[in-house]
Design an enzyme around this catalytic site. Structure first.
Site, PDB file in Angstrom:
ATOM      1  N   HIS A 180      -9.112  -4.551  11.254  1.00  0.00           N
ATOM      2  CA  HIS A 180      -8.041  -5.172  10.471  1.00  0.00           C
ATOM      3  C   HIS A 180      -7.174  -6.134  11.263  1.00  0.00           C
ATOM      4  O   HIS A 180      -6.145  -6.570  10.751  1.00  0.00           O
ATOM      5  CB  HIS A 180      -7.109  -4.112   9.882  1.00  0.00           C
ATOM      6  CG  HIS A 180      -7.736  -3.241   8.858  1.00  0.00           C
ATOM      7  ND1 HIS A 180      -7.751  -3.562   7.515  1.00  0.00           N
ATOM      8  CD2 HIS A 180      -8.381  -2.069   8.959  1.00  0.00           C
ATOM      9  CE1 HIS A 180      -8.358  -2.596   6.853  1.00  0.00           C
ATOM     10  NE2 HIS A 180      -8.759  -1.679   7.705  1.00  0.00           N
ATOM     11  N   LYS A 191       6.872  -8.743   3.479  1.00  0.00           N
ATOM     12  CA  LYS A 191       5.800  -8.177   4.300  1.00  0.00           C
ATOM     13  C   LYS A 191       6.432  -7.655   5.571  1.00  0.00           C
ATOM     14  O   LYS A 191       7.631  -7.861   5.792  1.00  0.00           O
ATOM     15  CB  LYS A 191       4.746  -9.241   4.623  1.00  0.00           C
ATOM     16  CG  LYS A 191       5.355 -10.583   5.085  1.00  0.00           C
ATOM     17  CD  LYS A 191       4.297 -11.617   5.388  1.00  0.00           C
ATOM     18  CE  LYS A 191       3.784 -12.378   4.186  1.00  0.00           C
ATOM     19  NZ  LYS A 191       2.403 -12.139   3.869  1.00  0.00           N
ATOM     20  N   ARG A 192       5.640  -6.978   6.427  1.00  0.00           N
ATOM     21  CA  ARG A 192       6.174  -6.564   7.713  1.00  0.00           C
ATOM     22  C   ARG A 192       6.725  -7.785   8.456  1.00  0.00           C
ATOM     23  O   ARG A 192       6.185  -8.882   8.331  1.00  0.00           O
ATOM     24  CB  ARG A 192       5.070  -5.918   8.556  1.00  0.00           C
ATOM     25  CG  ARG A 192       4.712  -4.528   8.115  1.00  0.00           C
ATOM     26  CD  ARG A 192       5.905  -3.640   8.029  1.00  0.00           C
ATOM     27  NE  ARG A 192       6.440  -3.357   9.351  1.00  0.00           N
ATOM     28  CZ  ARG A 192       6.425  -2.166   9.922  1.00  0.00           C
ATOM     29  NH1 ARG A 192       5.923  -1.136   9.302  1.00  0.00           N
ATOM     30  NH2 ARG A 192       6.940  -1.987  11.124  1.00  0.00           N
ATOM     31  N   LYS A 210       3.622 -13.745  11.418  1.00  0.00           N
ATOM     32  CA  LYS A 210       3.792 -13.996   9.983  1.00  0.00           C
ATOM     33  C   LYS A 210       4.833 -15.093   9.734  1.00  0.00           C
ATOM     34  O   LYS A 210       4.963 -15.601   8.637  1.00  0.00           O
ATOM     35  CB  LYS A 210       4.170 -12.702   9.258  1.00  0.00           C
ATOM     36  CG  LYS A 210       3.055 -11.656   9.280  1.00  0.00           C
ATOM     37  CD  LYS A 210       3.477 -10.382   8.571  1.00  0.00           C
ATOM     38  CE  LYS A 210       2.462  -9.245   8.684  1.00  0.00           C
ATOM     39  NZ  LYS A 210       1.295  -9.376   7.796  1.00  0.00           N
ATOM     40  N   THR A 270      -2.995  -9.071   1.626  1.00  0.00           N
ATOM     41  CA  THR A 270      -3.280  -8.598   0.275  1.00  0.00           C
ATOM     42  C   THR A 270      -2.101  -8.955  -0.621  1.00  0.00           C
ATOM     43  O   THR A 270      -2.266  -9.130  -1.825  1.00  0.00           O
ATOM     44  CB  THR A 270      -3.508  -7.072   0.252  1.00  0.00           C
ATOM     45  OG1 THR A 270      -2.488  -6.455   1.048  1.00  0.00           O
ATOM     46  CG2 THR A 270      -4.862  -6.715   0.814  1.00  0.00           C
ATOM     47  N   LYS A 281      -1.723 -10.428  -4.619  1.00  0.00           N
ATOM     48  CA  LYS A 281      -0.864  -9.870  -5.674  1.00  0.00           C
ATOM     49  C   LYS A 281      -0.011 -10.967  -6.308  1.00  0.00           C
ATOM     50  O   LYS A 281       0.145 -11.018  -7.535  1.00  0.00           O
ATOM     51  CB  LYS A 281       0.034  -8.762  -5.104  1.00  0.00           C
ATOM     52  CG  LYS A 281      -0.757  -7.554  -4.641  1.00  0.00           C
ATOM     53  CD  LYS A 281       0.053  -6.611  -3.741  1.00  0.00           C
ATOM     54  CE  LYS A 281      -0.907  -5.639  -3.040  1.00  0.00           C
ATOM     55  NZ  LYS A 281      -0.298  -4.959  -1.897  1.00  0.00           N
TER      56      LYS A 281
HETATM   57  C1  NBG Z   1      -3.613  -5.596   8.384  1.00  0.00           C
HETATM   58  C2  NBG Z   1      -3.722  -7.106   8.471  1.00  0.00           C
HETATM   59  C3  NBG Z   1      -3.675  -7.740   7.103  1.00  0.00           C
HETATM   60  C4  NBG Z   1      -4.704  -7.090   6.197  1.00  0.00           C
HETATM   61  C5  NBG Z   1      -4.508  -5.583   6.194  1.00  0.00           C
HETATM   62  C6  NBG Z   1      -5.550  -4.886   5.367  1.00  0.00           C
HETATM   63  C7  NBG Z   1      -3.228  -4.006  10.203  1.00  0.00           C
HETATM   64  C8  NBG Z   1      -3.644  -3.536  11.558  1.00  0.00           C
HETATM   65  N1  NBG Z   1      -3.866  -5.051   9.698  1.00  0.00           N
HETATM   66  O1  NBG Z   1      -3.940  -9.113   7.209  1.00  0.00           O
HETATM   67  O2  NBG Z   1      -2.691  -7.602   9.288  1.00  0.00           O
HETATM   68  O3  NBG Z   1      -4.598  -7.581   4.895  1.00  0.00           O
HETATM   69  O4  NBG Z   1      -4.598  -5.085   7.508  1.00  0.00           O
HETATM   70  O5  NBG Z   1      -6.830  -5.245   5.755  1.00  0.00           O
HETATM   71  O6  NBG Z   1      -2.344  -3.424   9.615  1.00  0.00           O
END
Ligand code: NBG
Length: 794
Positions: A351, A529-530, A535, A637, A641
């Site tokens: 991920h 988002k985080r 980002k 994701t 949405k």
């Molecule tokens: C996150 C990514 C996102 C991705 C999500 C689900 C982690 C380690 N990775 O870009 O930063 O959409 O995983 O795949 O949380």
């Protein structure tokens, strides 16, 4: 599906109120009503849940085991109601009892068993697995306190323990009989070619099951979460000597393991705890699935025909050595065969490409906590070297590399968007990919349309139902039929009205929170988002300040009113991210107080962003900010949405943005910024950020303001270091992309004023996002990785 009408629902709620909560109507609190409603709904899942289990056993079907440190499931009442198609019935039943439905539903805590995209993806996958009728278990940890609760104090992020389990969790079933003993430490005894681990320390893993029901209640799988409990409950001897603290110690120590998600692992004890957490839930899950397998009476060699284990990132990567340990040490299988069998069962999803997020354990720590696994990893490495001739090591320079371990022990490795999967091949596992060119595949992420359109956006749902019927929630590509109505001005008006309604809801919510009055007709520009440097919330903020300057210079121009909405938490130990949060809050304070500009520009940052807040904000957004440095966001994701709910995206060519843009059409997507290749090339250039700042008087001015304390008059030097970093080590290329970003935002201002043109683009986004359903993603995993079929309609 079991049908039930309002009257029956009402009497079920009352029955639970009386017999499960022990309350009468006169004295019931919101909590009592919420629990009674939840229990009444939960009853309705039990039969389909049993039926699904029976079908699976009868069919001798293969099961999917999804191992994940995180399941960000959010609230469940509406989710269950919607999946059972009881949303209207339940609402009426609650109203007939004289209760405010919204108050009852909003009383449910947002289960924060995850922190971001990875955990939310796992929750969407569970929903899709059940909708498709694929026999599956989600396995994770039942954190007593999930992720922290965020508050702002003078603009600074403050963390408090999250307490979602303070009240009873309505949805789970405790399974005290399903308990496994998990060991740590100790030594390994070898005799006659056989090895045996003798752990020095043990805890129990105890199961709690939450049924996960799919669309129309046709199938239900299980989310099984493990809680850590002491093997020796209580030290009576110490207690009797009056030493109460010592008496409680074994229990406290054991429970620590399932206490919090992401313990601060900047300390050695924090690291050890995290490793123990990972082994704890992985080992319990593997023991549990082997027990289930054994109960069906198969030969152990047949394991891969019945078991598919998906590793959600590297956190459960110790599953490989653990499975080998059990096959070899407990079942007497030869090591090389055990490695082969384990590999056929295991697959790994990557991920992230961020090097700091790829887990490595200090070898000494690893060998101390998991001595047998350390030995097995050496054997895996040897087998791998013989088999492939590759020189890639798992244990390297004193650390155990979990990415390499996961890769080598998996028969398939996947990335989460087309671009990301290519980068995984090229940059992350370059050599391993050469040795195993067929191993890496792509499965672009998806989202469940049940939660992320049907349930969170009732006004749009209603309109869609009217236009194309009601069978789109489990066949999302049907949304394409909306395109036939693209020239229908009545449809466009109603689409716009649905958005306006959602924006009004947000305006009321903001007012209720802290009294802030916002303009619901402004362009809602949302980044939730985080908080992470890659980002680039900071770039969004710099653009905000630049726009503010521009409006102040020409207050009489025809500005498009904008509401900038930020939301998100920073990791407690991530100092720079926390500094960015504080700056957003400082800028918001100054900008919102400016009466010349605030008819055109407002900034809000509601604290404690979570799934519930996303469900409110996403349907109301006009503009979705997906502005990561190209090559850094694996997929995203949130981007899906927003687009599904008719927001247009401003974004870079990163992660799944690339595929979203291809599908919705380049003319319906606001692209800007350097590409992943250009980013790499630009970093090579000496002084690239100084150059970018020098060529942009607009940006230079913004940086001067921030640096000189324009937004922090009480402490003018507060952001000197932040600005210095941008000038000197702008690793995420905020300065390089700024001008293009600003220009694109002004193009958006213009386009938004053409309300018909904008709505047309928004409709096309919704109509063309069907492919991003997590049902499509899960079908891909089922076909390419797990080799399993859905049993729902069979
Ligand atoms: C996150 C990514 C996102 C991705 C999500 C689900 C982690 C380690 N990775 O870009 O930063 O959409 O995983 O795949 O949380």
């Amino acid at each position: 599906m079991q049908q039930i009408d309002t009257k029956q629902m009402r009497s079920e709620i009352l029955r639970h109120l009386k017999y499960s909560l022990g309350k009468d109507e006169q004295h019931a609190t919101v909590y009592d009503w919420r629990m009674s409603l939840s229990l009444a709904l939960r009853d309705l899942i039990v039969d389909p849940w049993f039926a699904s289990t029976r079908r699976t056993y009868e069919a001798g079907a293969k099961r999917v085991y999804y191992l994940s440190m995180e399941f960000l499931i959010g609230r469940l009442i509406e989710d269950v109601m919607v999946n059972l198609r009881l949303d209207v019935v339940a609402r009426d039943a609650v109203a007939s009892l004289g209760q405010d439905y919204d108050i009852v539903v909003y009383d449910e805590p947002d289960a924060a068993l995850g922190n971001g995209g990875l955990g939310r993806l796992a929750a969407c996958f569970l929903d899709s697995l059940s909708t498709l009728g694929i026999p599956a278990y989600g396995y994770g940890i039942r954190y007593e306190h999930g992720l922290f609760e965020q508050a702002f104090e003078d603009g600074r992020q403050i963390e408090a323990a999250e307490n979602w389990l303070a009240q009873k969790h309505a949805w789970e079933f405790e399974r005290p009989e399903v308990t496994y003993t998990i060991g740590f430490g100790g030594d390994v005894q070898t005799s006659g070619g056989k090895s045996k681990w003798r752990p020095a320390e043990t805890v129990n893993a105890s199961a709690y099951d939450t049924p996960v029901v799919g669309w129309q209640g046709k199938w239900a799988n299980t989310l099984r979460l493990w809680a850590a409990k002491p093997t020796r409950l209580f030290d009576l001897e110490s207690f009797n000597r009056g030493n109460y603290l010592a008496a409680a110690e074994p229990e406290a120590l054991a429970r620590t393991i399932s206490r919090v998600l992401y313990p601060d692992d900047t300390t050695d004890t924090g690291k050890e705890l995290r490793l123990k957490q990972e082994y704890f839930f992985t080992a319990a899950s593997i023991q549990d699935l082997l027990r289930r397998f054994a109960s069906e009476g198969h030969e152990i060699d047949a394991l891969p025909n019945h078991v598919a284990i998906q590793l959600n990132d590297t956190h459960p990567a110790v599953a490989g050595p653990e499975l080998i340990r059990l096959l070899a040490d407990e079942h007497g299988m030869a090591i090389d065969r055990a490695i082969g069998v384990a590999r056929q069962c295991l697959a790994y999803t990557n991920h992230t490409l961020l090097p700091e997020a790829l887990e490595r354990w200090d070898e000494d720590l690893f060998a101390r906590i998991l001595p047998r696994h350390h030995g097995i990893i050496e054997l895996i490495e040897e087998a791998h070297r013989k088999e492939s001739g590759s020189t890639v090591r798992i244990i390297d320079e004193g650390s155990v590399k979990m990415g390499e371990l996961a890769f080598i022990m998996a028969h398939k490795v996947n990335g989460v968007s087309a671009l990301h999967s290519e980068l995984v091949k090229e940059n992350l596992f370059t050599e391993l990919h050469e040795s195993y060119p067929d191993r890496i595949t792509n499965q672009t992420n998806g989202i469940t349309p049940r939660r992320w359109l049907y349930s969170c956006n009732p006004s749009l749902r209603g309109l869609i139902n009217e236009k194309i019927g009601t069978d789109w929630p489990d066949d999302l590509e049907k949304l394409a039929q909306l395109e036939a109505h693209i020239d229908d001005s009545d449809f466009a008006d109603r689409f716009r009205a649905a958005k306006a309604y959602n924006k009004q809801r947000v305006a009321e919510w903001i007012k209720q929170r802290d009294g802030t009055v916002i303009d619901p007709s402004a362009l809602f520009d949302v980044q939730i988002k985080r908080v992470h440097e890659y980002k680039r919330q900071l770039m969004n903020l710099l653009e905000t300040v630049a726009l503010w300057n521009e409006i102040r210079n020409n207050p009489n121009e025809n500005w498009t009113p904008r509401l900038k909405i930020f939301g998100g938490k920073a990791a407690p130990g991530y100092v720079i991210a926390k500094e960015i949060i504080r700056l957003i809050n400082d800028v918001a304070k100054t900008v919102n107080a400016d009466t010349t500009t605030n008819p055109f520009l407002q900034v809000i940052y509601p604290e404690n962003y979570n799934v519930t807040m996303a469900e409110l904000l996403i349907p109301a957004a006009d503009l979705s900010e997906q502005i990561s440095t190209a090559g850094k966001e694996a997929s995203g994701t949130g981007n899906m949405k927003f687009a599904l709910n008719g927001a247009l995206t401003i974004g870079t060519l990163d992660g799944a943005n690339v595929e979203i843009r291809e599908r919705v059409g380049a003319e319906n997507f606001y692209l800007f910024g350097l590409t992943a290749d250009e980013v790499v090339a630009r970093r090579e250039r000496k002084d690239f950020s100084r150059e970018a700042i020098a060529s942009s008087p607009r940006l230079a001015r913004v940086l001067r303001q921030i640096e000189s304390g324009a937004f922090s008059p009480d402490e003018p030097s507060r952001y000197v270091a932040l600005v210095r970093r941008l000038q000197e080590h702008d690793y995420f290329l905020v300065t390089c992309d700024f001008d293009d970003y600003f220009r694109t935002q002004r193009e958006i201002d213009r386009d938004y004023r053409d309300s018909e043109g904008w709505t047309r683009k928004a409709i096309l986004n919704t109509a063309r996002m069907g492919w991003f359903s997590s049902d499509r993603t899960i079908s891909g995993y089922a076909r390419d990785i797990w080799n399993v079929n859905g049993l729902r309609d069979g």
